[in-house]
Design an enzyme around this catalytic site. Structure first.
Site, PDB file in Angstrom:
ATOM      1  N   GLN A  51       0.815  -1.217   0.000  1.00 46.92           N
ATOM      2  CA  GLN A  51       0.000   0.000   0.000  1.00 46.92           C
ATOM      3  C   GLN A  51       0.844   1.261   0.000  1.00 46.92           C
ATOM      4  O   GLN A  51       2.068   1.216   0.186  1.00 46.92           O
ATOM      5  CB  GLN A  51      -0.894  -0.010   1.236  1.00 46.92           C
ATOM      6  N   GLU A  68       3.475   8.298   8.571  1.00 46.15           N
ATOM      7  CA  GLU A  68       3.350   7.458   9.764  1.00 46.15           C
ATOM      8  C   GLU A  68       4.721   6.987  10.206  1.00 46.15           C
ATOM      9  O   GLU A  68       5.690   7.037   9.435  1.00 46.15           O
ATOM     10  CB  GLU A  68       2.429   6.267   9.480  1.00 46.15           C
ATOM     11  N   ARG A 146      -4.450   0.652  -1.684  1.00 45.68           N
ATOM     12  CA  ARG A 146      -3.867  -0.692  -1.823  1.00 45.68           C
ATOM     13  C   ARG A 146      -3.451  -0.937  -3.266  1.00 45.68           C
ATOM     14  O   ARG A 146      -4.251  -0.760  -4.189  1.00 45.68           O
ATOM     15  CB  ARG A 146      -4.873  -1.769  -1.425  1.00 45.68           C
TER      16      ARG A 146
HETATM   17  O1  LIG Z   1      -5.185  -2.299   3.915  1.00 48.19           O
HETATM   18  P1  LIG Z   1      -4.720  -3.078   5.099  1.00 48.19           P
HETATM   19  O2  LIG Z   1      -3.834  -4.206   4.714  1.00 48.19           O
HETATM   20  O3  LIG Z   1      -5.811  -3.491   6.019  1.00 48.19           O
HETATM   21  O4  LIG Z   1      -3.806  -2.069   5.920  1.00 48.19           O
HETATM   22  C1  LIG Z   1      -4.299  -0.849   6.454  1.00 48.19           C
HETATM   23  C2  LIG Z   1      -3.433  -0.423   7.585  1.00 48.19           C
HETATM   24  O5  LIG Z   1      -2.091  -0.263   7.150  1.00 48.19           O
HETATM   25  C3  LIG Z   1      -1.536   0.886   7.774  1.00 48.19           C
HETATM   26  O6  LIG Z   1      -1.543   1.945   6.838  1.00 48.19           O
HETATM   27  C4  LIG Z   1      -0.125   0.602   8.226  1.00 48.19           C
HETATM   28  O7  LIG Z   1       0.712   0.470   7.113  1.00 48.19           O
HETATM   29  C5  LIG Z   1      -2.502   1.212   8.899  1.00 48.19           C
HETATM   30  O8  LIG Z   1      -2.460   2.544   9.358  1.00 48.19           O
HETATM   31  C6  LIG Z   1      -3.810   0.882   8.224  1.00 48.19           C
HETATM   32  O9  LIG Z   1      -4.885   0.825   9.090  1.00 48.19           O
END
Ligand SMILES: O=P(O)(O)OC[C@H]1O[C@](O)(CO)[C@@H](O)[C@@H]1O
Length: 259
Positions: A51, A68, A146
């Site tokens: 992502q 972050e 994503r």
């Molecule tokens: O799309 P996924 O795999 O659920 O990941 C989302 C999560 O990844 C993060 O961006 C961390 O990389 C979190 O802040 C977020 O909630």
């Protein structure tokens, strides 16, 4: 608590997970006095999506920039974080790799251990591996694009991801350990994060004269003027560090917005 496909049935002892749920994240909703920062615990048993997040500069209306950082609390043997690419890639190469799944192998997978800290500038393509417990401090934003999700049936956001993704390697200066960095783990454009042992010294006190969030990792931190206290797994807001009692503190994370 947020259920995630990559979350865990069993959380560390200081967290009580509802039975039968796969908890991936624990969010501490930002208090009204400090709306800029969101703090989360993350617990992984599988990989998170590959992502990317936009920055304030390239977020569209309705989106919000999201930089972050991760502070690693626990890493199973062999646990890894994927951050940035081994070699510079064009947007077309990233798109092809996201579509055919080879993107996973083009990312740089870093071996991690407890105490490591990683700052993720907006635009950094990343994925968190299994077997990790992290504290994530981030701009208060839920904008995640994503690129790839290993065939799991969750939505992808390829077009927006490609518009903000950086195709380069991850700069080494953005990662470190608490031993190398000392108390101040991050002092960035959006927030500051410190790890202290026991009571804060003068330098820390002078850096936290306004609103802050307190996350004890060991021990307890109390609020002097309010009937509040936090121990491991909790998060406390205070209007100033002077309003806190560290006499029972062990190891504590402190964070506040930049400036
Ligand atoms: O799309 P996924 O795999 O659920 O990941 C989302 C999560 O990844 C993060 O961006 C961390 O990389 C979190 O802040 C977020 O909630």
């Amino acid at each position: 608590m947020v259920e995630k496909v990559w979350g865990r049935d069993q959380l560390p002892a200081s967290f009580k997970a509802p039975s039968g749920e796969r908890i991936g994240e624990i969010w501490f909703e930002p208090p009204a006095e400090l709306p800029q920062l969101l703090v989360k615990y993350l617990f992984t048993s599988e990989k998170l999506s590959v992502q990317v997040h936009p920055g304030n500069h390239n977020a569209l209306d309705g989106e919000a920039g999201k930089e972050e950082c991760w502070f690693v609390l626990h890493a199973d043997e062999g646990a890894k974080l994927a951050i940035g690419f081994d070699e510079e890639l064009t947007s077309e190469q990233i798109e092809r790799a996201a579509r055919d799944g080879s993107i996973e192998g083009l990312l740089t997978w870093h071996d991690v251990k407890a105490g490591d800290v990683y700052y993720l500038p907006a635009g950094t393509v990343h994925a968190i591996g299994p077997g990790l417990s992290l504290v994530e401090v981030q701009q208060n934003s839920d904008t995640t694009f994503r690129l790839y999700d290993y065939g799991r049936p969750r939505e992808l956001h390829l077009e927006r991801a490609l518009a903000v993704a950086d195709g380069g390697p991850y700069p080494a200066e953005q990662m470190g350990t608490s031993t190398e960095r000392g108390q101040t783990l991050v002092d960035g454009a959006h927030f500051r994060l410190d790890r202290i042992e026991g009571a804060p010294d003068d330098q820390i006190v002078s850096a936290y004269r306004a609103g802050l969030l307190v996350l004890p990792l060991e021990g307890t931190v109390r609020s002097i003027d309010r009937d509040a206290a936090a121990c491991a797994g909790e998060c406390l807001y205070a209007a100033s560090i002077d309003a806190l009692d560290f006499s029972e503190a062990g190891v504590t994370l402190l964070t506040r917005p930049a400036g």
